[in-house]
Design a protein around this motif. Structure first.
Motif, PDB file in Angstrom:
ATOM      1  N   ASP A   1       0.841  -1.190   0.000  1.00 44.19           N
ATOM      2  CA  ASP A   1       0.000   0.000   0.000  1.00 44.19           C
ATOM      3  C   ASP A   1       0.875   1.238   0.000  1.00 44.19           C
ATOM      4  O   ASP A   1       1.848   1.330   0.749  1.00 44.19           O
ATOM      5  CB  ASP A   1      -0.906   0.016   1.229  1.00 44.19           C
ATOM      6  N   THR A   2       0.546   2.149  -0.864  1.00 45.90           N
ATOM      7  CA  THR A   2       1.282   3.402  -0.932  1.00 45.90           C
ATOM      8  C   THR A   2       0.323   4.543  -0.659  1.00 45.90           C
ATOM      9  O   THR A   2      -0.876   4.438  -0.908  1.00 45.90           O
ATOM     10  CB  THR A   2       1.924   3.610  -2.315  1.00 45.90           C
ATOM     11  N   LYS A   3       0.859   5.630  -0.140  1.00 47.61           N
ATOM     12  CA  LYS A   3       0.034   6.793   0.114  1.00 47.61           C
ATOM     13  C   LYS A   3      -0.373   7.413  -1.208  1.00 47.61           C
ATOM     14  O   LYS A   3       0.430   7.552  -2.117  1.00 47.61           O
ATOM     15  CB  LYS A   3       0.800   7.828   0.929  1.00 47.61           C
ATOM     16  N   GLU A   4      -1.621   7.795  -1.299  1.00 51.36           N
ATOM     17  CA  GLU A   4      -2.109   8.483  -2.476  1.00 51.36           C
ATOM     18  C   GLU A   4      -1.636   9.931  -2.424  1.00 51.36           C
ATOM     19  O   GLU A   4      -1.656  10.563  -1.376  1.00 51.36           O
ATOM     20  CB  GLU A   4      -3.639   8.437  -2.519  1.00 51.36           C
ATOM     21  N   LYS A   5      -1.183  10.433  -3.569  1.00 54.45           N
ATOM     22  CA  LYS A   5      -0.766  11.826  -3.632  1.00 54.45           C
ATOM     23  C   LYS A   5      -1.996  12.710  -3.751  1.00 54.45           C
ATOM     24  O   LYS A   5      -2.945  12.372  -4.450  1.00 54.45           O
ATOM     25  CB  LYS A   5       0.129  12.065  -4.843  1.00 54.45           C
ATOM     26  N   THR A   6      -1.950  13.850  -3.077  1.00 59.39           N
ATOM     27  CA  THR A   6      -3.030  14.808  -3.220  1.00 59.39           C
ATOM     28  C   THR A   6      -2.859  15.539  -4.542  1.00 59.39           C
ATOM     29  O   THR A   6      -1.800  15.487  -5.169  1.00 59.39           O
ATOM     30  CB  THR A   6      -3.029  15.817  -2.064  1.00 59.39           C
ATOM     31  N   VAL A   7      -3.903  16.236  -4.956  1.00 63.54           N
ATOM     32  CA  VAL A   7      -3.855  16.979  -6.209  1.00 63.54           C
ATOM     33  C   VAL A   7      -2.761  18.037  -6.131  1.00 63.54           C
ATOM     34  O   VAL A   7      -2.001  18.244  -7.087  1.00 63.54           O
ATOM     35  CB  VAL A   7      -5.233  17.607  -6.514  1.00 63.54           C
ATOM     36  N   LEU A   8      -2.644  18.700  -4.983  1.00 61.69           N
ATOM     37  CA  LEU A   8      -1.617  19.734  -4.817  1.00 61.69           C
ATOM     38  C   LEU A   8      -0.218  19.142  -4.947  1.00 61.69           C
ATOM     39  O   LEU A   8       0.659  19.730  -5.593  1.00 61.69           O
ATOM     40  CB  LEU A   8      -1.785  20.427  -3.464  1.00 61.69           C
ATOM     41  N   GLN A   9       0.015  17.984  -4.364  1.00 64.82           N
ATOM     42  CA  GLN A   9       1.322  17.334  -4.469  1.00 64.82           C
ATOM     43  C   GLN A   9       1.636  16.970  -5.913  1.00 64.82           C
ATOM     44  O   GLN A   9       2.774  17.109  -6.356  1.00 64.82           O
ATOM     45  CB  GLN A   9       1.373  16.084  -3.603  1.00 64.82           C
ATOM     46  N   MET A  10       0.633  16.505  -6.670  1.00 58.97           N
ATOM     47  CA  MET A  10       0.861  16.155  -8.070  1.00 58.97           C
ATOM     48  C   MET A  10       1.196  17.399  -8.893  1.00 58.97           C
ATOM     49  O   MET A  10       2.098  17.367  -9.729  1.00 58.97           O
ATOM     50  CB  MET A  10      -0.360  15.441  -8.647  1.00 58.97           C
ATOM     51  N   ILE A  11       0.482  18.501  -8.648  1.00 56.53           N
ATOM     52  CA  ILE A  11       0.749  19.738  -9.379  1.00 56.53           C
ATOM     53  C   ILE A  11       2.139  20.258  -9.049  1.00 56.53           C
ATOM     54  O   ILE A  11       2.901  20.643  -9.944  1.00 56.53           O
ATOM     55  CB  ILE A  11      -0.331  20.791  -9.073  1.00 56.53           C
ATOM     56  N   LEU A  12       2.497  20.254  -7.776  1.00 52.90           N
ATOM     57  CA  LEU A  12       3.824  20.742  -7.375  1.00 52.90           C
ATOM     58  C   LEU A  12       4.940  19.873  -7.941  1.00 52.90           C
ATOM     59  O   LEU A  12       5.991  20.384  -8.327  1.00 52.90           O
ATOM     60  CB  LEU A  12       3.926  20.818  -5.851  1.00 52.90           C
ATOM     61  N   SER A  13       4.718  18.575  -8.012  1.00 51.99           N
ATOM     62  CA  SER A  13       5.763  17.705  -8.569  1.00 51.99           C
ATOM     63  C   SER A  13       5.936  17.958 -10.063  1.00 51.99           C
ATOM     64  O   SER A  13       7.030  17.837 -10.601  1.00 51.99           O
ATOM     65  CB  SER A  13       5.452  16.236  -8.301  1.00 51.99           C
ATOM     66  N   GLN A  14       4.845  18.318 -10.757  1.00 56.22           N
ATOM     67  CA  GLN A  14       4.939  18.626 -12.184  1.00 56.22           C
ATOM     68  C   GLN A  14       5.610  19.977 -12.406  1.00 56.22           C
ATOM     69  O   GLN A  14       6.437  20.127 -13.297  1.00 56.22           O
ATOM     70  CB  GLN A  14       3.543  18.641 -12.823  1.00 56.22           C
ATOM     71  N   VAL A  15       5.243  20.968 -11.605  1.00 51.53           N
ATOM     72  CA  VAL A  15       5.757  22.328 -11.792  1.00 51.53           C
ATOM     73  C   VAL A  15       7.221  22.422 -11.380  1.00 51.53           C
ATOM     74  O   VAL A  15       7.966  23.230 -11.918  1.00 51.53           O
ATOM     75  CB  VAL A  15       4.884  23.336 -11.016  1.00 51.53           C
ATOM     76  N   SER A  16       7.645  21.606 -10.451  1.00 57.17           N
ATOM     77  CA  SER A  16       9.009  21.706  -9.957  1.00 57.17           C
ATOM     78  C   SER A  16      10.043  21.113 -10.925  1.00 57.17           C
ATOM     79  O   SER A  16      11.239  21.244 -10.694  1.00 57.17           O
ATOM     80  CB  SER A  16       9.135  21.025  -8.596  1.00 57.17           C
ATOM     81  N   ASP A  17       9.592  20.494 -11.994  1.00 56.83           N
ATOM     82  CA  ASP A  17      10.506  19.973 -12.998  1.00 56.83           C
ATOM     83  C   ASP A  17      11.235  21.139 -13.670  1.00 56.83           C
ATOM     84  O   ASP A  17      10.640  22.160 -14.007  1.00 56.83           O
ATOM     85  CB  ASP A  17       9.740  19.159 -14.030  1.00 56.83           C
TER      86      ASP A  17
END
Length: 64
Positions: A31-47
């Protein structure tokens, strides 16, 4: 092919199943923790490339 995979045409027998179970554990994913929408957006923008593209869009918008 069955000799290569150490099995029979009818599949694994009970002994092989128990050996694989003992060696590898249950056939379940962790089981892995589900990423929140904010975490997904920040991971995309931080590239780095995305940051360059955002900066280029801002510069392009201010020049015109």
């Amino acid at each position: 092919m069955t000799k290569l995979l150490n099995t029979t045409p009818s599949g694994l027998d009970e002994i092989m199943v128990s050996n694989h179970f003992y060696k590898h554990g249950e056939n379940q994913r962790e089981d892995t923790k589900e990423k929140t929408v904010l975490q997904m957006i920040l991971s995309q923008v931080s590239d780095f490339i995305i940051l360059i593209l955002i900066a280029a869009a801002i510069i392009s918008g201010t020049v015109m």
